[in-house]
Design a protein around this motif. Structure first.
Motif, short mmCIF file in Angstrom:
data_model
loop_
_atom_site.label_atom_id
_atom_site.label_comp_id
_atom_site.label_asym_id
_atom_site.label_seq_id
_atom_site.Cartn_x
_atom_site.Cartn_y
_atom_site.Cartn_z
N GLY A 1 0.83 -1.19 0.00
CA GLY A 1 0.00 0.00 0.00
C GLY A 1 0.87 1.25 0.00
O GLY A 1 1.96 1.25 0.56
N TYR A 2 0.39 2.32 -0.64
CA TYR A 2 1.17 3.55 -0.75
C TYR A 2 0.31 4.74 -0.39
O TYR A 2 -0.71 5.00 -1.04
N LEU A 3 0.70 5.45 0.65
CA LEU A 3 0.01 6.67 1.07
C LEU A 3 0.81 7.84 0.55
O LEU A 3 1.88 8.17 1.07
N SER A 4 0.29 8.49 -0.49
CA SER A 4 1.01 9.56 -1.18
C SER A 4 1.19 10.78 -0.29
O SER A 4 0.38 11.05 0.60
N GLU A 5 2.25 11.55 -0.56
CA GLU A 5 2.45 12.81 0.14
C GLU A 5 1.36 13.81 -0.23
O GLU A 5 1.07 14.73 0.53
N ASP A 6 0.75 13.64 -1.40
CA ASP A 6 -0.34 14.51 -1.85
C ASP A 6 -1.64 13.74 -1.73
O ASP A 6 -2.20 13.25 -2.69
N ARG A 7 -2.14 13.62 -0.49
CA ARG A 7 -3.29 12.75 -0.26
C ARG A 7 -4.55 13.25 -0.96
O ARG A 7 -5.39 12.46 -1.36
N LYS A 8 -4.68 14.57 -1.15
CA LYS A 8 -5.91 15.10 -1.74
C LYS A 8 -6.01 14.78 -3.23
O LYS A 8 -7.10 14.70 -3.78
N HIS A 9 -4.85 14.61 -3.89
CA HIS A 9 -4.88 14.30 -5.32
C HIS A 9 -4.77 12.80 -5.58
O HIS A 9 -5.36 12.30 -6.53
N PHE A 10 -3.99 12.09 -4.75
CA PHE A 10 -3.70 10.70 -5.05
C PHE A 10 -4.21 9.72 -3.99
O PHE A 10 -4.17 8.51 -4.23
N GLU B 1 5.49 11.35 3.67
CA GLU B 1 5.17 12.56 4.43
C GLU B 1 3.83 12.38 5.18
O GLU B 1 2.87 13.12 4.94
N PRO B 2 3.76 11.42 6.10
CA PRO B 2 2.46 11.06 6.71
C PRO B 2 1.84 12.16 7.56
O PRO B 2 0.63 12.12 7.79
N THR B 3 2.63 13.13 8.03
CA THR B 3 2.05 14.17 8.90
C THR B 3 2.11 15.55 8.26
O THR B 3 1.89 16.55 8.95
N ARG B 4 2.37 15.61 6.96
CA ARG B 4 2.44 16.93 6.31
C ARG B 4 1.07 17.61 6.37
O ARG B 4 0.05 17.04 6.03
N GLY B 5 1.07 18.86 6.83
CA GLY B 5 -0.13 19.66 6.82
C GLY B 5 -1.14 19.34 7.91
O GLY B 5 -2.28 19.78 7.83
N ILE B 6 -0.73 18.58 8.93
CA ILE B 6 -1.67 18.29 10.02
C ILE B 6 -1.11 18.83 11.33
O ILE B 6 0.09 19.03 11.49
N ASP B 7 -2.01 19.04 12.29
CA ASP B 7 -1.60 19.71 13.52
C ASP B 7 -0.88 18.76 14.47
O ASP B 7 -0.82 17.54 14.26
N ILE B 8 -0.33 19.32 15.54
CA ILE B 8 0.52 18.55 16.45
C ILE B 8 -0.24 17.40 17.10
O ILE B 8 0.26 16.28 17.22
N GLY B 9 -1.49 17.66 17.49
CA GLY B 9 -2.27 16.60 18.11
C GLY B 9 -2.51 15.44 17.18
O GLY B 9 -2.38 14.27 17.56
N ALA B 10 -2.85 15.75 15.92
CA ALA B 10 -3.07 14.70 14.93
C ALA B 10 -1.77 13.97 14.61
O ALA B 10 -1.76 12.76 14.35
N LYS B 11 -0.64 14.69 14.63
CA LYS B 11 0.65 14.04 14.41
C LYS B 11 0.88 12.96 15.45
O LYS B 11 1.29 11.83 15.14
N SER B 12 0.61 13.28 16.70
CA SER B 12 0.82 12.32 17.78
C SER B 12 -0.02 11.07 17.56
O SER B 12 0.44 9.94 17.79
N GLU B 13 -1.25 11.26 17.10
CA GLU B 13 -2.12 10.11 16.84
C GLU B 13 -1.59 9.26 15.69
O GLU B 13 -1.65 8.02 15.74
N ILE B 14 -1.06 9.91 14.65
CA ILE B 14 -0.49 9.17 13.52
C ILE B 14 0.73 8.37 13.99
O ILE B 14 0.93 7.21 13.60
N TYR B 15 1.55 9.00 14.84
CA TYR B 15 2.73 8.29 15.37
C TYR B 15 2.31 7.03 16.13
O TYR B 15 2.90 5.95 15.96
N LYS B 16 1.31 7.16 16.99
CA LYS B 16 0.84 6.00 17.76
C LYS B 16 0.31 4.92 16.84
O LYS B 16 0.51 3.72 17.07
N LEU B 17 -0.36 5.35 15.78
CA LEU B 17 -0.92 4.39 14.83
C LEU B 17 0.20 3.64 14.09
O LEU B 17 0.13 2.41 13.91
N LEU B 18 1.23 4.35 13.67
CA LEU B 18 2.35 3.70 13.00
C LEU B 18 3.02 2.68 13.91
O LEU B 18 3.37 1.58 13.49
#
Length: 517
Positions: free
Chosen positions: A347-356, A438-455
């Motif tokens: 699976g590939y999560l693009s750095e440009d999530r809105k386009h890809f 770039e999994p946390t590009r353009g998201i706030d600090i709180g959401a970054k922490s959640e992404i880190y825990k998920l990874l």
């Protein structure tokens, strides 16, 4: 932190500055891009502007060139206050910018590109005077000591020659200040040497040059001073001569890490789930090989244009390869398209999530089910809407996606929640190998922490993860191992224990060969 102070190695008084930027700030929605920044440039110097991706370098120069307008601060030209509210105002003040992405029309000649919209006329102003046009372009090329026929269509020129046309275009406005943004990104060593010759000639004519680059070996040869920016703030200005590379790197990466550094589990004995050998694609990917193990987060670090995203896209089948082999669980995999990659559990999560990554006009449940529609199809033609809704609701709960319902349009959610939807899509496919670009590009600090825990949770479940990130604290915080790229090559591998921001930055600027003067 005590900032480095600018020093003066000569007793001779420097010439008055061409430009001074003082206490310049710029805010975009939710982001303070520049915070009381400063910069100055004197005639006949090359002043390098350095910093990590996102440090604010390009924003500062776009303010100077009229692309953006400052929110506060002042700009002085020849000691006098100036308001630069559009690019034409900058051009009128003698400020030209050479963007990394060239802005030329391939079907027009070099001369026509230089003077487009300002062509000399004849016959009562009804027709373009092509002879005078070519003569004026030839005069500029002569000033640059450049052997180039002004009648040549730009599309027939190499990238290096096209860049020379851009420089000539800027000089046609009588520019005394030239801003060069990563000017050697697409040039080979011989072309870089030619560019440096032209820069030195312009210096001798009193032109001041702002040189944005990450390449230390180049800056050693061409720069007189270096200004370092970090996180939208001015750090210091130092002379290039006598300042070590380690000092500059330390200034670039000197911020505190975000959060406590964790000790990742040892995955060195785990099964190799992905191995690539000798991947090559033009200049973008050059003989890349690595292994990825079950339960591992492998960080890919490097500066803009290093080739990290290109490697991910090639493995995922989105871009063709010139050479190389891909092995999944020890077996050779023929991946010619994203569909092939998905079939092999990638699976590939693009750095440009809105386009890809997302169909933003569709709802949450459709986005989650998008790559797995086959499992929700009944009798070969009917979608089981109830199953789609229940599955989507399960992932909304599991990933804590904040949405009023699974019928909400994806475009109405925050960046962090949009990213979670993309993650849910690939989890539903039950991919063993996940590329996070770039999994946390353009998201706030709180959401970054959640992404880190998920990874971390995904790795603990045995998923093999490649995480591409331009944020060094993020790479250090999350990775079990770090691979560093520069100009399409892997320049080093670091374990979590030995990885530091300084070591990563040294490897990220380690070019294959330096320019010979």
């Amino acid at each position: 932190m005590q900032e480095h102070q600018e020093t003066n190695n000569t007793s001779q008084a420097p010439p008055p500055p061409l430009i001074v930027l003082r206490n310049v700030s710029k805010r975009f929605p939710g982001v303070l891009a520049l915070d009381n920044c400063q910069f100055d440039l004197v005639p006949g110097e090359v002043h390098a502007l350095m910093g990590e991706n996102g440090a604010g370098k390009s924003t500062l120069m776009k303010i100077l060139s009229g692309v953006y307008q400052k929110d506060s601060g002042e700009i002085l030209i020849d000691g006098l206050p100036a308001e630069i509210d559009e690019p034409r105002a900058a051009q009128a003040l003698g400020i030209g910018i050479i963007h990394q992405e060239l802005n030329l029309m391939n079907h027009l000649s070099a001369a026509q590109n230089i003077f487009i919209g300002r062509e000399p006329k004849k016959a009562f102003g009804l027709f373009i005077d092509e002879e005078q046009l070519n003569r004026q372009a030839a005069d500029i090329f002569a000033r640059m000591r450049l052997d180039l026929d002004p009648r040549t269509p730009v599309g027939q020129l190499t990238v290096a020659r096209q860049q020379m046309v851009e420089i000539a275009k800027a000089l046609s406005f009588d520019s005394r200040v030239l801003i060069m943004d990563e000017p050697t990104a697409a040039l080979n060593n011989a072309e870089i040497a030619e560019l440096f010759r032209i820069i030195r000639d312009l210096q001798a004519q009193g032109v001041g040059i702002v040189y944005i680059s990450h390449k230390m070996d180049e800056l050693r040869q061409i720069a007189d001073r270096v200004t370092v920016m970090r996180d939208g703030k001015y750090v210091a200005t130092v002379p290039m001569e006598g300042t070590s590379m380690d000092t500059i790197i330390s200034m670039m990466v000197g911020r505190q890490l975000d959060g406590a550094q964790r000790v990742p589990p040892d995955t060195s004995a785990n099964e190799v789930v992905l191995e690539v050998r000798g991947l090559s694609r033009g200049r973008a990917i050059r003989d890349v090989g690595f292994k990825l193990r079950r339960g591992e987060i492998l960080g890919f670090a490097g500066l803009m244009g290093a080739g990290r995203t290109e490697v991910a896209r090639a493995i995922f089948g989105a871009d063709p390869l010139d050479a190389g082999e891909i092995f999944i669980h020890g077996g050779r995999a023929m991946i010619k398209s994203p569909a092939d990659a998905v079939a092999h559990g990638i699976g590939y999560l693009s750095e440009d999530r809105k386009h890809f990554g997302l169909a933003t006009g569709m709802d949450v449940q459709a986005n989650i089910a998008m790559s797995s529609m086959g499992r929700f199809t009944r009798r070969g033609m009917f979608l089981d809407q109830r199953a789609i809704r229940e599955t989507a609701q399960g992932y909304v709960r599991q990933l804590a996606i904040k949405t009023p319902s699974v019928e909400q349009q994806a475009r109405l959610l925050s960046g962090g929640n949009q990213q979670k939807i993309v993650i849910a899509k690939w989890l539903l496919r039950d991919c063993d190998i996940l590329f996070f670009d770039e999994p946390t590009r353009g998201i706030d600090i709180g959401a970054k922490s959640e992404i880190y825990k998920l990874l971390d949770a995904l790795a603990a479940q045995g998923k093999a993860i490649v995480m591409i990130s331009s944020e060094l604290p993020e790479v250090l915080r999350m990775s079990h191992r770090v691979l560093v790229m520069c100009e399409g090559r892997i320049t080093g591998e670091l374990s979590a224990a030995e990885a530091t921001q300084e070591k990563i930055m040294q490897l990220a600027t380690q070019r294959e060969s330096a320019v010979v003067q």
